[in-house]
Design a protein around this motif. Structure first.
Motif, PDB file in Angstrom:
ATOM      1  N   HIS A  60       0.836  -1.215   0.000  1.00 11.23           N
ATOM      2  CA  HIS A  60       0.000   0.000   0.000  1.00 11.23           C
ATOM      3  C   HIS A  60       0.862   1.252   0.000  1.00 11.23           C
ATOM      4  O   HIS A  60       2.092   1.172   0.079  1.00 11.23           O
ATOM      5  N   HIS A  62       1.258   3.964   2.038  1.00 11.74           N
ATOM      6  CA  HIS A  62       1.831   4.723   3.151  1.00 11.74           C
ATOM      7  C   HIS A  62       3.345   4.740   2.981  1.00 11.74           C
ATOM      8  O   HIS A  62       3.940   3.747   2.554  1.00 11.74           O
ATOM      9  N   ASP A  64       5.804   4.493   4.915  1.00 11.06           N
ATOM     10  CA  ASP A  64       6.663   3.512   5.594  1.00 11.06           C
ATOM     11  C   ASP A  64       6.729   2.195   4.805  1.00 11.06           C
ATOM     12  O   ASP A  64       7.474   1.286   5.155  1.00 11.06           O
ATOM     13  N   HIS A  65       5.956   2.091   3.722  1.00 11.26           N
ATOM     14  CA  HIS A  65       6.003   0.915   2.836  1.00 11.26           C
ATOM     15  C   HIS A  65       6.449   1.275   1.409  1.00 11.26           C
ATOM     16  O   HIS A  65       6.915   0.430   0.672  1.00 11.26           O
ATOM     17  N   HIS A 156      -7.535  -1.400   5.836  1.00  8.65           N
ATOM     18  CA  HIS A 156      -6.468  -0.450   6.179  1.00  8.65           C
ATOM     19  C   HIS A 156      -6.595   0.882   5.430  1.00  8.65           C
ATOM     20  O   HIS A 156      -7.065   1.855   6.016  1.00  8.65           O
ATOM     21  N   ASP A 177      -0.262  -4.168   6.337  1.00  7.74           N
ATOM     22  CA  ASP A 177      -1.078  -3.461   7.331  1.00  7.74           C
ATOM     23  C   ASP A 177      -2.523  -3.841   7.048  1.00  7.74           C
ATOM     24  O   ASP A 177      -2.972  -3.755   5.909  1.00  7.74           O
TER      25      ASP A 177
HETATM   26 ZN   LIG Z   1      -0.107   1.609   6.464  1.00 10.77          ZN
END
Ligand SMILES: [Zn+2]
Ligand SMILES: [Zn+2]
Length: 452
Positions: A60, A62, A64-65, A156, A177
């Motif tokens: 996804h 975000h 942090d990914h 999520h 997530d």
């Molecule tokens: Zn996330």
């Protein structure tokens, strides 16, 4: 199979997992650590130097990914990045915004390696993105072997997927997530049922007990009631939001609450990346209905941009609901600006609806809400705390009890924990060791190679 968790700092950090199954070398996600800067925020890609990656999978958008993906596709050209249709649309937009943020950080903090990538790298990534609809299979072939890849809906945020890899009749599932419960704009997760050989499990909420009697819906009700109270006393309400997902959900909730009379008609002010993300949501809704949001909501709410002038300590001229990022009230973002204006007036209120890291201004304000003053460091301004400050639990992550239930049902032979701080992982370890004693449970050390 072999794997390395390439997130060097443990905890949530810069998510990136290298997996070797048979002859296949795969990389799952490539994020940036939300609290670190420059090279320090990156996954440790040294461990895959010289390795020929067959395929990258993105769960996804975000950061942090996603945040370091352009670096990987620059260093490993011609490797496909398989992901869902919404992610293919959103990833370039989120990354272009991240370039702007990095350029600003370079100036403000003097970090010479920033930005870590440029717009040209995003064009390159765009060409590498390949979509795979939820539930459909894609096969890779190499050395007379094949591997099946499937993406599953993960709740999520829009586009989020869990990944299932099947090789020699054994499956590996990476939860990514995940949220099982539906949100106002999004259906809940639909992860594979039945036995899983190896399960990578997120543990974000491992240290958070399920609140008896409280649900996402009841938290939304409580939020609407608080907004109404603030409006009744003649104040403005600031809701710091994340641009991707939470802003659109709250716009929809405000719209529905005003339509049904639960909330009196009140001006709504919003701006920034989140408003642009609304356009993407509308497009995705029209194309394949993977999100329940359309631009009519903005029109009907008559959403306008908040005043741009900073008014330290002077109340906002226009009363209303301010829906602006960042969700953690990070310095110099619109939510930080608006807070510096309305905090000193007791008619106003701030409603935090997402997780705020304790080191961010939002996290600090929640902690210090009973103090007399709050210091806005970026403006060198000490404000009295007179507005009301409240917190609502609208997490985009499954609670720990549902994740345990999912893990137990899967009867996984191996479980690998990720995406959680030490305390959160410890809770999962303690519970799973008792309830699944035969399972090989791994809380991996960062950057260490495991063979299972
Ligand atoms: Zn996330
Ligand atoms: Zn994450």
């Amino acid at each position: 199979m072999e794997f390395i968790d390439l997130n060097p700092h443990g905890e949530i950090g810069s998510n990136c997992t290298f997996i070797k199954i048979g002859p296949f070398n795969l990389l799952i996600d490539a994020g940036l650590h939300p609290k670190k800067l420059g090279n320090d925020a990156m996954p440790d890609f040294n461990h895959i130097n010289g390795c020929s990656i067959d395929c990258i999978l993105l769960t996804h958008c975000h950061l942090d990914h996603l945040g370091s993906l352009p670096i990987i596709t620059r260093d490993h050209p011609n490797v496909p990045v398989i992901t869902t249709i919404p992610n293919k649309l959103l990833a370039p937009r989120m990354l272009r915004n991240s370039i702007n943020v990095m350029k600003r950080q370079k100036e403000e903090k003097g970090i010479k390696e920033l930005p870590l990538y440029v717009h040209k790298d995003i064009d390159h990534l765009k060409r590498a993105l390949v979509t795979l609809p939820y539930g459909k299979s894609k096969f890779l072939h190499k050395d007379n072997e094949s591997i099946e890849i499937k993406l599953h809906r993960a709740g999520h945020i829009i586009g989020a997927c869990a990944i299932e890899l099947t090789h020699n009749k054994k499956n590996i599932v990476l939860s990514g997530d995940v949220l099982f419960k539906p949100q106002r704009t999004l259906k809940g997760a639909k992860l594979p049922k039945g036995h899983i050989n190896t399960l990578f499990l997120e543990t974000t909420r491992g240290a958070t007990k399920r609140q008896i009697g409280s649900s996402r819906e009841s938290e939304l009700e409580r939020l609407i009631q608080s907004i109404q109270l603030i409006i009744n006393r003649g104040g403005s309400c600031l809701i710091p939001v994340f641009a991707l997902g939470r802003m659109q959900e709250i716009l929809k909730v405000l719209f529905e609450s005003m339509e049904t009379g639960k909330l009196s008609k009140t001006p709504v002010y919003a701006k920034g990346l989140g408003m642009d993300v609304c356009n993407y949501f509308d497009k995705i809704n029209q194309r394949n209905g993977l999100v329940d949001f359309n631009l009519k909501i903005l029109k009907k709410l008559n959403v306008r941009a908040p005043e741009a002038k900073l008014r330290l300590g002077k109340n906002l001229k226009k009363k209303g609901i301010y829906l602006v990022s960042s969700g953690m009230m990070v310095e110099r973002t619109p939510s930080y600006h608006i807070a510096a204006s309305l905090l000193a007036h007791k008619v106003n209120g701030i409603c935090f609806i997402g997780y705020c890291d304790p080191d961010t201004p939002g996290g600090k304000l929640i902690e210090q809400k009973n103090n007399e003053t709050f210091f806005f460091e970026a403006f060198d301004y000490l404000s009295p705390i007179l507005a009301s400050i409240d917190k609502y639990d609208l997490s985009g992550h499954a609670d720990r009890e549902s994740l345990i239930k999912f893990a137990e049902k899967s009867n996984a032979k191996n479980i690998i924990l990720n995406h959680g701080d030490n305390e959160a992982r410890k809770w999962f370890k303690d519970v799973l060791r008792k309830s699944m004693p035969k399972t090989n449970l791994i809380d991996p050390d960062p950057c260490k190679l495991y063979s299972i």
